[in-house]
Design an enzyme around this catalytic site. Sequence first.
Site, PDB file in Angstrom:
ATOM      1  N   HIS A   1      29.614  41.671  33.732  1.00  0.00           N
ATOM      2  CA  HIS A   1      29.741  42.349  32.439  1.00  0.00           C
ATOM      3  C   HIS A   1      30.110  41.325  31.378  1.00  0.00           C
ATOM      4  CE1 HIS A   1      34.104  42.270  32.567  1.00  0.00           C
ATOM      5  NE2 HIS A   1      34.109  42.897  33.730  1.00  0.00           N
TER       6      HIS A   1
ATOM      7  N   HIS B   1      32.707  38.482  31.904  1.00  0.00           N
ATOM      8  CA  HIS B   1      32.263  37.281  32.632  1.00  0.00           C
ATOM      9  C   HIS B   1      31.385  36.421  31.726  1.00  0.00           C
ATOM     10  CE1 HIS B   1      32.510  40.519  35.851  1.00  0.00           C
ATOM     11  NE2 HIS B   1      33.533  39.725  36.106  1.00  0.00           N
TER      12      HIS B   1
ATOM     13  N   CYS C   1      47.991  43.290  47.636  1.00  0.00           N
ATOM     14  CA  CYS C   1      46.992  44.102  46.929  1.00  0.00           C
ATOM     15  C   CYS C   1      45.603  43.584  47.290  1.00  0.00           C
ATOM     16  CB  CYS C   1      47.168  44.033  45.415  1.00  0.00           C
ATOM     17  SG  CYS C   1      45.791  44.824  44.544  1.00  0.00           S
TER      18      CYS C   1
ATOM     19  N   CYS D   1      43.530  42.512  44.147  1.00  0.00           N
ATOM     20  CA  CYS D   1      43.895  41.205  43.568  1.00  0.00           C
ATOM     21  C   CYS D   1      43.711  40.099  44.594  1.00  0.00           C
ATOM     22  CB  CYS D   1      45.361  41.152  43.167  1.00  0.00           C
ATOM     23  SG  CYS D   1      45.840  42.226  41.842  1.00  0.00           S
TER      24      CYS D   1
ATOM     25  N   CYS E   1      50.397  48.229  42.750  1.00  0.00           N
ATOM     26  CA  CYS E   1      50.009  46.996  42.062  1.00  0.00           C
ATOM     27  C   CYS E   1      50.147  47.203  40.561  1.00  0.00           C
ATOM     28  CB  CYS E   1      48.562  46.645  42.421  1.00  0.00           C
ATOM     29  SG  CYS E   1      47.891  45.333  41.380  1.00  0.00           S
TER      30      CYS E   1
ATOM     31  N   HIS F   1      46.436  46.960  39.028  1.00  0.00           N
ATOM     32  CA  HIS F   1      45.460  47.997  39.356  1.00  0.00           C
ATOM     33  C   HIS F   1      46.058  49.405  39.431  1.00  0.00           C
ATOM     34  CE1 HIS F   1      43.288  44.355  40.785  1.00  0.00           C
ATOM     35  NE2 HIS F   1      42.279  44.994  40.222  1.00  0.00           N
TER      36      HIS F   1
ATOM     37  N   LYS G   1      41.314  46.982  28.563  1.00  0.00           N
ATOM     38  CA  LYS G   1      40.554  45.857  29.063  1.00  0.00           C
ATOM     39  C   LYS G   1      39.212  46.359  29.557  1.00  0.00           C
ATOM     40  CE  LYS G   1      40.281  42.310  32.584  1.00  0.00           C
ATOM     41  NZ  LYS G   1      40.470  42.011  33.987  1.00  0.00           N
TER      42      LYS G   1
ATOM     43  N   LYS H   1      35.154  46.650  35.286  1.00  0.00           N
ATOM     44  CA  LYS H   1      34.250  47.497  36.034  1.00  0.00           C
ATOM     45  C   LYS H   1      34.991  48.705  36.586  1.00  0.00           C
ATOM     46  CE  LYS H   1      31.199  47.528  39.884  1.00  0.00           C
ATOM     47  NZ  LYS H   1      31.852  47.499  41.184  1.00  0.00           N
TER      48      LYS H   1
HETATM   49  O1  ME8 Z   1      39.201  36.754  39.187  1.00  0.00           O
HETATM   50  N1  ME8 Z   1      37.695  39.836  28.953  1.00  0.00           N
HETATM   51  O2  ME8 Z   1      36.918  36.962  39.473  1.00  0.00           O
HETATM   52  P1  ME8 Z   1      36.540  38.108  38.443  1.00  0.00           P
HETATM   53  C1  ME8 Z   1      37.602  38.512  29.064  1.00  0.00           C
HETATM   54  N2  ME8 Z   1      37.006  35.478  41.594  1.00  0.00           N
HETATM   55  N3  ME8 Z   1      37.291  37.877  30.197  1.00  0.00           N
HETATM   56  C2  ME8 Z   1      37.061  38.620  31.276  1.00  0.00           C
HETATM   57  C3  ME8 Z   1      37.148  40.030  31.242  1.00  0.00           C
HETATM   58  C4  ME8 Z   1      37.482  40.638  30.002  1.00  0.00           C
HETATM   59  N4  ME8 Z   1      37.559  41.953  29.841  1.00  0.00           N
HETATM   60  N5  ME8 Z   1      36.865  40.495  32.470  1.00  0.00           N
HETATM   61  C5  ME8 Z   1      36.606  39.421  33.244  1.00  0.00           C
HETATM   62  C6  ME8 Z   1      38.163  36.468  39.751  1.00  0.00           C
HETATM   63  N6  ME8 Z   1      36.718  38.283  32.535  1.00  0.00           N
HETATM   64  C7  ME8 Z   1      38.166  35.378  40.793  1.00  0.00           C
HETATM   65  C8  ME8 Z   1      38.256  34.045  40.091  1.00  0.00           C
HETATM   66  S1  ME8 Z   1      38.320  31.398  40.069  1.00  0.00           S
HETATM   67  C9  ME8 Z   1      38.659  30.183  41.175  1.00  0.00           C
HETATM   68  C10 ME8 Z   1      38.290  32.859  40.991  1.00  0.00           C
HETATM   69  C11 ME8 Z   1      36.477  36.919  33.013  1.00  0.00           C
HETATM   70  O3  ME8 Z   1      35.141  38.466  38.739  1.00  0.00           O
HETATM   71  C12 ME8 Z   1      37.701  36.044  32.842  1.00  0.00           C
HETATM   72  O4  ME8 Z   1      37.315  34.693  32.869  1.00  0.00           O
HETATM   73  O5  ME8 Z   1      37.569  39.163  38.439  1.00  0.00           O
HETATM   74  C13 ME8 Z   1      38.480  36.353  34.078  1.00  0.00           C
HETATM   75  O6  ME8 Z   1      39.464  35.365  34.350  1.00  0.00           O
HETATM   76  C14 ME8 Z   1      37.371  36.374  35.092  1.00  0.00           C
HETATM   77  O7  ME8 Z   1      36.254  36.963  34.402  1.00  0.00           O
HETATM   78  C15 ME8 Z   1      37.705  37.181  36.322  1.00  0.00           C
HETATM   79  O8  ME8 Z   1      36.548  37.344  37.067  1.00  0.00           O
END
Ligand code: ME8
Length: 497
Positions: A17, A20, A125, A128, A143, A146, A295, A298
């Site tokens: 989304h 990301h 969790c 997380c 959590c 969440h 926020k 998903k």
């Molecule tokens: O945490 N606003 O993956 P993830 C801004 N796999 N940025 C956002 C966002 C939002 N509403 N939602 C997601 C993970 N992001 C782990 C990370 S790294 C070694 C492992 C972005 O799929 C933002 O960069 O939950 C956030 O830190 C990341 O997506 C989390 O992606």
Amino acid sequence: MSYYVTTPIYYGNGEPHLGHAYSTMAADILARHMRQRGEDVFMLTGTDEHGEPIAQAAEKEGITPQQLVDRSAAQFQDMVGKVDSTHDFFIRTTDRGHIERVQQVVNRVKENGHVYKGIYEGWYCPRCADFKSDNEIGPGDTCLIHETPLQREEEENWFFRLSAFQEPLEKLYEENPGMIEPDFRRNEALAFIRSGLRDVSLSRSKLSWGVPLPWDPDQVMYVWFDALLNYYTALSYARQGEDLTEKFWPASWHILAKDILKFHAVYWPAFLLAAGLEPPQRMFIHGYLLMGEKKMSKSLGNVLDPFEVIERFGADALRYYCFREVTFGQDGSISTAGFEARYETELANDFGNLASRTLAMVGRYRDGILPAAEPDPLLTADFDGIVGRVGALLDQAQIGQALEEIWVLVRRLNRYVEESQPWVLAKSDGDAVRLDQVLYSLAEGLRVVSVLLHPYLPNSSATLLRALGEPSLELSGFGARPGGQHVERIEPLFPKL
Ligand code: ME8
């Protein structure tokens, strides 16, 4: 100079989304800018494909975890392509090259005496993928992030001696105050570290979807260590037959949001130090894109689909909007109405219209040949030092502020058209020299802003630079190019809605 910028690797059980896309676009803006400066750039993005939630999601669907992550990785690859990311590699933590390197590093951590076997007992969790300490547990053992029930876990696994790194980490951040930006995030990380670090599980025994520990293959690595290591492992196998580690490690910037600050600011440098490796140079922690007050995520179901936005507005407009609307480093609300307003007033009017008018006037008054003239002193002071200022801001990953600096000049050029009134000058032969100067200065001003805007608006800036007869992306100041170019008219860069 080598410049290495990364995004988080996104969970391979989610759908991409705008959140990301945001991190990837941010990293891409920095990468593109540094390439313009002639630096040797490597940009990394990718997917995080191990761990319990992925194994569970696959089971629910009746497919293998590999099938699930293959599907999801393809969606993320599609997304980063659509936002015009120029990453040099897309890492997947199920890559063989990653797994092998992870095993080497964790072996070193063990050899260095930072790993021991113990019993983990506490709250976990699964969403997380995080073991919670007492201050991270909500009412009724839930959590805090969440708001879902935590699981009580008790198992024998291997531990990483995180507690041994409390002092080294405190020292690291005290000696390198710019290592975590913005400042308040550094303070947050330091407060967490100072509150006392406890050892953390390095492996899980009840899970098979992960990287097996080399010395105890019945256990797989705790997914966060596996995931964090991506930033390091990618360099070893991204280029076939070449190891880029020497050249690009330590990373210049990790870009991430505040949700994963603890892992990046505490676990990650500690783990690297334990392995005898250098911690990253800097990390920039951005805020959340919010829909209304919430926020975008998903699980909350309130996502703005980047694919739809790009379909309607184009990738340039999306890239522009996100860094214009929301201060990079803070939370900020976004909305479709907000998109449309900025698209119309800033992209279509301020920039697109300025471009169309300038090109049209050179066509009409000078047969499409840009006159060679002295840069107008009315503009030189405004443009003075702009390349350096934007560069200095982007050195600090100040993506929104750098854009604002450039946009001040876009507005300045619009005022300049009104002040200098080329259409009046065109009526009298006596004003021909002045008209030459105005047309040259407008086109040259547009060239400078287009080159600077290139990281934000890669497509429209390229189109405009070609139309101006100067396709080079090289950063140079106002007045650097003589006239004489053949200038062409173009379709509106940002057609009105
Ligand atoms: O945490 N606003 O993956 P993830 C801004 N796999 N940025 C956002 C966002 C939002 N509403 N939602 C997601 C993970 N992001 C782990 C990370 S790294 C070694 C492992 C972005 O799929 C933002 O960069 O939950 C956030 O830190 C990341 O997506 C989390 O992606």
